[in-house]
Design an enzyme around this catalytic site. Structure first.
Site, mmCIF file in Angstrom:
data_model
loop_
_atom_site.group_PDB
_atom_site.id
_atom_site.type_symbol
_atom_site.label_atom_id
_atom_site.label_comp_id
_atom_site.label_asym_id
_atom_site.label_seq_id
_atom_site.Cartn_x
_atom_site.Cartn_y
_atom_site.Cartn_z
ATOM 1 C CE LYS A 199 -5.565 -7.434 6.377
ATOM 2 N NZ LYS A 199 -4.946 -7.092 5.074
ATOM 3 N NE ARG A 221 -0.360 -4.406 9.438
ATOM 4 C CZ ARG A 221 -1.592 -4.199 8.976
ATOM 5 N NH1 ARG A 221 -2.636 -4.505 9.687
ATOM 6 N NH2 ARG A 221 -1.751 -3.679 7.797
ATOM 7 N NE ARG A 225 -8.284 0.343 0.186
ATOM 8 C CZ ARG A 225 -7.507 -0.325 1.028
ATOM 9 N NH1 ARG A 225 -7.952 -1.403 1.614
ATOM 10 N NH2 ARG A 225 -6.279 0.080 1.259
ATOM 11 N NE ARG A 271 -6.628 2.489 3.962
ATOM 12 C CZ ARG A 271 -6.422 1.224 4.345
ATOM 13 N NH1 ARG A 271 -7.464 0.418 4.487
ATOM 14 N NH2 ARG A 271 -5.224 0.779 4.592
ATOM 15 N NE ARG A 294 -0.864 -0.463 3.339
ATOM 16 C CZ ARG A 294 -1.919 -0.155 2.600
ATOM 17 N NH1 ARG A 294 -1.883 0.927 1.847
ATOM 18 N NH2 ARG A 294 -2.990 -0.894 2.626
HETATM 19 P P1 AP5 Z 1 -9.938 -4.615 1.372
HETATM 20 O O1 AP5 Z 1 -11.047 -5.414 1.926
HETATM 21 O O2 AP5 Z 1 -9.878 -3.158 1.686
HETATM 22 O O3 AP5 Z 1 -8.520 -5.308 1.708
HETATM 23 P P2 AP5 Z 1 -7.721 -5.347 3.086
HETATM 24 O O4 AP5 Z 1 -7.105 -6.705 3.174
HETATM 25 O O5 AP5 Z 1 -8.584 -4.898 4.210
HETATM 26 O O6 AP5 Z 1 -6.580 -4.293 2.751
HETATM 27 P P3 AP5 Z 1 -6.013 -3.100 3.663
HETATM 28 O O7 AP5 Z 1 -5.240 -2.186 2.738
HETATM 29 O O8 AP5 Z 1 -7.058 -2.471 4.490
HETATM 30 O O9 AP5 Z 1 -5.017 -3.881 4.548
HETATM 31 P P4 AP5 Z 1 -3.868 -3.333 5.324
HETATM 32 O O10 AP5 Z 1 -3.530 -4.513 6.112
HETATM 33 O O11 AP5 Z 1 -2.730 -2.775 4.520
HETATM 34 O O12 AP5 Z 1 -4.446 -2.011 6.029
HETATM 35 P P5 AP5 Z 1 -4.935 -1.732 7.501
HETATM 36 O O13 AP5 Z 1 -6.056 -0.798 7.447
HETATM 37 O O14 AP5 Z 1 -5.069 -2.999 8.249
HETATM 38 O O15 AP5 Z 1 -9.968 -4.807 -0.218
HETATM 39 C C1 AP5 Z 1 -9.110 -4.060 -1.071
HETATM 40 C C2 AP5 Z 1 -9.853 -3.683 -2.365
HETATM 41 O O16 AP5 Z 1 -10.122 -4.869 -3.104
HETATM 42 C C3 AP5 Z 1 -11.212 -3.007 -2.164
HETATM 43 O O17 AP5 Z 1 -11.365 -2.005 -3.139
HETATM 44 C C4 AP5 Z 1 -12.244 -4.126 -2.373
HETATM 45 O O18 AP5 Z 1 -13.456 -3.642 -2.891
HETATM 46 C C5 AP5 Z 1 -11.520 -5.021 -3.368
HETATM 47 N N1 AP5 Z 1 -11.805 -6.448 -3.174
HETATM 48 C C6 AP5 Z 1 -11.950 -7.108 -1.999
HETATM 49 N N2 AP5 Z 1 -12.159 -8.425 -2.212
HETATM 50 C C7 AP5 Z 1 -12.130 -8.612 -3.568
HETATM 51 C C8 AP5 Z 1 -12.270 -9.760 -4.421
HETATM 52 N N3 AP5 Z 1 -12.474 -10.979 -3.926
HETATM 53 N N4 AP5 Z 1 -12.178 -9.572 -5.752
HETATM 54 C C9 AP5 Z 1 -11.966 -8.326 -6.263
HETATM 55 N N5 AP5 Z 1 -11.822 -7.201 -5.509
HETATM 56 C C10 AP5 Z 1 -11.906 -7.342 -4.183
HETATM 57 O O19 AP5 Z 1 -3.660 -0.979 8.110
HETATM 58 C C11 AP5 Z 1 -3.339 0.329 7.707
HETATM 59 C C12 AP5 Z 1 -2.129 0.823 8.490
HETATM 60 O O20 AP5 Z 1 -2.438 0.880 9.900
HETATM 61 C C13 AP5 Z 1 -0.880 -0.067 8.434
HETATM 62 O O21 AP5 Z 1 -0.120 0.207 7.275
HETATM 63 C C14 AP5 Z 1 -0.174 0.339 9.729
HETATM 64 O O22 AP5 Z 1 0.462 1.584 9.596
HETATM 65 C C15 AP5 Z 1 -1.318 0.511 10.701
HETATM 66 N N6 AP5 Z 1 -1.653 -0.738 11.418
HETATM 67 C C16 AP5 Z 1 -2.819 -1.446 11.314
HETATM 68 N N7 AP5 Z 1 -2.798 -2.520 12.089
HETATM 69 C C17 AP5 Z 1 -1.593 -2.509 12.715
HETATM 70 C C18 AP5 Z 1 -0.966 -3.382 13.646
HETATM 71 N N8 AP5 Z 1 -1.591 -4.493 14.072
HETATM 72 N N9 AP5 Z 1 0.284 -3.074 14.068
HETATM 73 C C19 AP5 Z 1 0.912 -1.962 13.653
HETATM 74 N N10 AP5 Z 1 0.379 -1.091 12.761
HETATM 75 C C20 AP5 Z 1 -0.859 -1.363 12.295
HETATM 76 MG MG MG Z 2 -8.581 -3.255 5.564
#
Ligand code: AP5
Ligand code: MG
Length: 222
Positions: free
Chosen positions: A15, A90, A129, A163, A174
Site C-alpha cells: 500500500k 481499517r 523491508r 520499523r 498484525r
Molecule cells: P509496503 O509498501 O511497505 O507495504 P504496506 O502495505 O504499506 O505494509 P505496511 O506494513 O506499511 O502496512 P500496515 O498496514 O501493517 O502498516 P501501517 O503503517 O498502515 O511494502 C512492504 C515491503 O514489500 C517493502 O519492503 C517493499 O519494498 C516491498 N514491496 C512492495 N511491493 C512489492 C512488490 N510488488 N513486489 C515485491 N516487493 C514489494 O500501520 C502500522 C500500525 O499503525 C498498525 O499496526 C496500527 O497499530 C497503526 N494504525 C495504522 N492505521 C491505523 C488505523 N486506521 N486504525 C488503527 N490503527 C492504525
Molecule cells: Mg505502509
C-alpha cells in the site's frame, strides 16, 4: 469534485509503495495513518507513549483517536482535491465515519483498490523491508527491491532502518488483527460497488499500471 482513493490490503501488500507512486502520478497527497502515528510516536507525552506501545505490539490505535487524526489531516488545504488513503479505514466503524465525514462535504469514497496477495507473500515482504530515515516513502526490500548501496537510500543517501513493528511477533499479530477487523471492509466496499481487486503478487510496475488504469477516470473527471 475531489477524488478519494482508499488502498486496502494486508500489511505488506504494498500500500505504501503504491501510494507513493500514485501520489507522483496523480498529484494527490498520500495520507498514511500508520505514518501519522509513527510521527506522533516520535514526540513526547502521554499520547506519544500510548501510540508507541500500540504500534510496537501491532494492535490497532482506538477508533476515536484514529478518526480524529485522519479527519484533521484530510481537512488540510493540500487535500482539497482529494487524497490517497493508505491504512485508513481499517475497521467498519472507521469506514462509516469516513463516509459520514465525506457526505457532509458532498463527497464520497470513489474507488477502493484492494491489493490482493497471500499472507505468505506479505510476510516475506515485511521481513525484508528497509525504510529511508529521511523520507519514509522511500522503501526497499533486501531481496525484491534492494538499494544500490546496502543500508543507504538511493534517492537521498540517508541511512535505512527497519520499523519497530517489523518483528516476526508483530507481523503475526498484525495479520490476525487484519483478518478480524479489516477484512470485513472488502465486503463493505464491494457491496457499494467501488472495490477493484488487483493481483498484488506481481512486480511493483505491473501493479502500478493497473492502479493507474483503475483510478485515472476518477481523477480526470476533475
Ligand atoms: P509496503 O509498501 O511497505 O507495504 P504496506 O502495505 O504499506 O505494509 P505496511 O506494513 O506499511 O502496512 P500496515 O498496514 O501493517 O502498516 P501501517 O503503517 O498502515 O511494502 C512492504 C515491503 O514489500 C517493502 O519492503 C517493499 O519494498 C516491498 N514491496 C512492495 N511491493 C512489492 C512488490 N510488488 N513486489 C515485491 N516487493 C514489494 O500501520 C502500522 C500500525 O499503525 C498498525 O499496526 C496500527 O497499530 C497503526 N494504525 C495504522 N492505521 C491505523 C488505523 N486506521 N486504525 C488503527 N490503527 C492504525
Ligand atoms: Mg505502509
Amino acid at each position: 469534485m475531489a477524488t478519494y482513493i482508499v488502498l486496502l490490503g494486508l500489511p505488506g501488500a504494498g500500500k505504501g509503495t503504491q501510494a507513493a507512486l500514485l501520489q507522483e502520478a496523480l498529484g494527490l497527497p498520500h495520507v498514511t495513518s500508520g505514518g501519522l502515528f509513527r510521527e506522533i510516536a516520535e514526540q513526547d507525552g502521554p499520547l506519544a507513549d500510548r501510540v508507541r506501545a500500540i504500534l510496537a505490539s501491532g494492535d490497532l490505535v482506538p477508533d476515536d483517536i484514529t478518526i480524529q487524526i485522519v479527519e484533521a489531516r484530510i481537512s488540510r488545504d493540500d487535500a482539497a482535491n482529494g487524497v490517497i488513503l493508505d491504512g485508513f479505514p481499517r475497521t467498519v466503524l472507521q469506514a462509516q465515519a469516513l463516509d459520514k465525514l465525506l457526505a457532509e462535504r458532498g463527497e464520497a469514497v470513489d474507488i477502493v483498490p484492494f491489493l490482493n496477495l497471500s499472507e505468505q507473500e506479505a510476510l516475506a515482504r515485511l521481513g525484508g523491508r528497509w525504510v529511508c530515515s529521511k523520507d519514509p516513502s522511500h522503501m526497499y526490500h533486501t531481496r525484491f527491491n534492494p538499494p544500490k548501496t546496502p543500508s543507504v537510500c538511493d534517492i537521498d543517501g540517508a541511512p535505512l532502518f527497519q520499523r519497530e513493528d517489523d518483528t516476526p511477533e508483530a507481523h503475526r499479530h498484525r495479520l490476525e488483527v487484519y483478518r478480524e477487523n479489516t477484512q470485513p471492509l472488502i465486503d463493505y466496499y464491494r457491496d457499494k460497488g467501488i472495490l477493484v481487486e488487483i493481483d498484488a503478487e506481481r512486480s511493483i510496475e505491473a501493479i502500478k499500471a493497473d492502479l493507474l488504469a483503475a483510478t485515472r477516470p476518477y481523477y480526470e473527471r476533475g
